[in-house]
Design a protein around this motif. Structure first.
Motif, short mmCIF file in Angstrom:
data_model
loop_
_atom_site.label_atom_id
_atom_site.label_comp_id
_atom_site.label_asym_id
_atom_site.label_seq_id
_atom_site.Cartn_x
_atom_site.Cartn_y
_atom_site.Cartn_z
N GLY A 215 -92.61 -77.42 67.07
CA GLY A 215 -93.45 -77.83 65.72
C GLY A 215 -92.12 -78.10 64.87
O GLY A 215 -91.16 -78.51 65.36
N PRO A 216 -92.51 -77.77 63.46
CA PRO A 216 -91.53 -78.18 62.33
C PRO A 216 -90.33 -77.25 62.51
O PRO A 216 -89.13 -77.78 62.35
CB PRO A 216 -92.19 -77.79 60.97
N ALA A 217 -90.11 -76.33 63.14
CA ALA A 217 -89.32 -75.11 63.29
C ALA A 217 -88.18 -75.68 64.18
O ALA A 217 -86.79 -75.70 63.90
CB ALA A 217 -89.58 -73.88 63.85
N ALA A 218 -88.42 -76.74 64.99
CA ALA A 218 -87.60 -77.33 66.17
C ALA A 218 -86.41 -78.14 65.17
O ALA A 218 -85.52 -78.49 65.77
CB ALA A 218 -88.39 -78.06 66.96
N ASP B 187 -91.73 -80.30 56.27
CA ASP B 187 -90.41 -80.43 55.97
C ASP B 187 -89.74 -79.36 55.33
O ASP B 187 -88.81 -79.14 55.40
CB ASP B 187 -90.14 -81.89 55.46
N THR B 188 -90.60 -78.80 54.62
CA THR B 188 -90.11 -77.76 53.55
C THR B 188 -89.32 -76.53 54.38
O THR B 188 -88.49 -76.19 54.03
CB THR B 188 -91.15 -76.97 52.83
N GLY C 298 -98.01 -85.50 51.92
CA GLY C 298 -99.02 -86.46 52.62
C GLY C 298 -98.68 -86.74 53.67
O GLY C 298 -99.17 -87.01 54.94
N GLN C 299 -97.44 -87.38 53.91
CA GLN C 299 -96.64 -87.96 55.30
C GLN C 299 -96.79 -86.96 56.47
O GLN C 299 -97.41 -87.23 57.54
CB GLN C 299 -95.59 -88.28 55.16
N THR C 300 -96.38 -85.58 56.17
CA THR C 300 -96.39 -84.75 57.21
C THR C 300 -97.81 -84.27 57.44
O THR C 300 -98.38 -83.99 58.74
CB THR C 300 -95.52 -83.65 57.09
#
Length: 472
Positions: A459-462, A192-193, A240-242
């Motif tokens: 991935g996260p970037a989306a 998420d960061t 932990g969740q991600t």
């Protein structure tokens, strides 16, 4: 917390055992409004710290509006270092502080990477002496935000850095965005960061959980076999969740299947009930998505209970204090790591030598992250020819470098995530640790872009939508 919780440079010398900053020399720095007239109008994509940037030929005080804590008053630029000095990640915080102090000393007086990066002079940054204040996040997001806010409002920091918990990093970079003060992430591994919580005023050198999954899954599956069932315990907060989500995604893509995934509270001392339920699940592999002292506790308790005789154990993210505390429990356990002092790289060697000379101990990867974050920011200021935040941000975006101990990297513009290599490691037993000085062995340096990495729409970037620069 009281105002005394934000420490001065002199205070941190006591808490981090640092002596180098005591000799920081005052410089006859010039005000930014005087400018340096040396911008060259390049494209901002340097290599190996030598990028020419998009220099505009002026220092900024007369050419840019007030924004955040810009312009700087006087001839000293103050940085804020906000780390966990208490709580479950305090060991990482202590090593980060040592590295931050060393970086400030090198920026002012030369040494370490400053002598190797052409953007840096060892005579301050852009004509300013570097000073700093420190704070304690206590591994708590609200505490971290309060401490960082004092740094911004009271101490007028022009940049702040820190984080040994992704929750604290996300909280701080959100504050930096609102206050228009750049936050250089230190130890934060949540997707998420630089995913859904990305900000224009935050940058991350560390890799993330998604990239851990990319690097770890092929190697672990090859080691343990096809079609296995796994069970996950994970710290119940953003990291932990991600991390748990990424393990599921990449190991199921390799043909494994998840039996169950169970959250555990941050700061737990007793994992016996969670571990007993995992052992009774008939799963063949146990993922311990914990970190720091939490991981030392859960892994040691799992080994003491004999769970490693029945199940393979995987630690997705290693760190040095945890490995030291767990001792023999890490023997043979696979995981990932940000960096290792074992790497044969001139920048790794220079950092290790400088750190050992100053503190008589080897730097952890938390220390490398802290040192790197400070150097990347300072070099961007020099290329920009100003501390004006939007110009510094533009110098960091899509900046290519190979001088941080991991080979070629790029700090992407689309999500402010460094794309770089990932280390897959395997823990040593205590005898090997004592004989070699290595807590783990590097099994593979998974290379970007061949083995790890993802495009800006993947991935996260989306999920990342960066806010504006603030100077529009």
């Amino acid at each position: 917390m009281t105002e005394n919780d934000t420490q001065s440079r002199r205070d941190v010398l006591k808490t981090a055992g640092a002596a180098g900053a005591a000799g920081l020399a005052g410089l006859a720095g010039c005000l930014e409004g005087e400018g340096n007239g040396n911008g060259n109008g390049g494209n901002g994509n340097g290599n190996g710290g030598n990028g020419n940037g998009n220099g505009n030929g002026n220092g900024g005080g007369d050419d840019y509006p007030s924004l955040g804590n810009y312009p700087i008053e006087g001839d000293t630029a103050v940085l804020g270092f906000n780390v966990p000095q208490t709580g479950p990640y305090q060991e990482e915080g202590a090593d980060e502080l040592r590295a931050y102090e060393l970086a400030a000393d090198h920026l002012n007086n030369g040494g370490g990477w400053v002598d190797m990066w052409e953007d840096l002079s060892g005579d301050g940054v852009n004509g300013y002496e570097i000073d700093y204040v420190t704070g304690d996040t206590a591994t708590d997001a609200d505490t971290a935000r309060e401490s960082a806010s004092r740094m911004i409002q009271r101490d007028n920091v022009i940049m702040f850095s820190g984080g040994s918990s992704s929750a604290t990093a996300v909280a701080q970079q959100g504050l930096g965005q609102r206050e228009r003060v750049i936050f250089m992430c230190c130890l934060t591994h949540s997707n998420d960061t630089t995913g859904q919580d990305c900000v224009r005023y935050g940058f991350r050198e560390m890799f993330n959980a998604y990239m851990t999954g990319q690097a770890l899954a092929p190697i672990v599956v090859e080691e343990y076999g096809d079609g296995l069932e796994f069970y996950q315990l994970y710290a119940d907060y953003t990291w932990g969740q991600t991390q748990e989500e990424s393990m599921r995604e990449f190991f199921e893509a390799e043909g494994w299947s998840e039996v169950e995934s169970v959250p555990t509270p941050l700061g737990s001392d007793d994992y016996s009930t969670f571990l007993s339920e995992a052992a009774d699940s008939d799963a063949e592999v146990l993922f311990l998505n914990h970190y720091g002292l939490d991981l030392a506790n859960s892994l040691s308790q799992a080994v003491d209970a004999g769970i490693d005789d029945e199940m393979e154990i995987v630690v997705p993210l290693y760190n040095e204090p945890m490995a030291e505390a767990a001792g023999d429990a890490i023997d043979g356990i696979y995981g990932s790591a940000d960096w290792s002092s074992q790497l044969e790289d001139e920048y790794t060697n220079a950092l290790v030598e400088a750190f050992e000379d100053e503190y008589d101990e080897t730097p952890s990867y938390a220390a490398r992250l802290a040192y790197t974050a400070t150097m990347l920011y300072a070099a961007a200021v020099e290329r920009a020819g100003t501390f004006y935040p939007p110009e510094v941000i533009r110098e960091l975006e899509d900046y290519e470098y190979d001088n941080a101990g991991l080979g070629e990297e790029i700090m992407r513009e689309c999500d402010h995530q460094a794309m770089r290599d990932i280390l897959v490691v395997q823990g040593n037993d205590t005898a090997t640790q004592e004989e070699t000085g290595n807590l783990w062995e590097v099994v593979e340096q998974s290379a970007y872009p061949d083995d790890v990495g993802y495009e800006c729409d993947e991935g996260p970037a989306a999920e990342c939508e960066l806010p504006e620069y603030g100077d529009e």
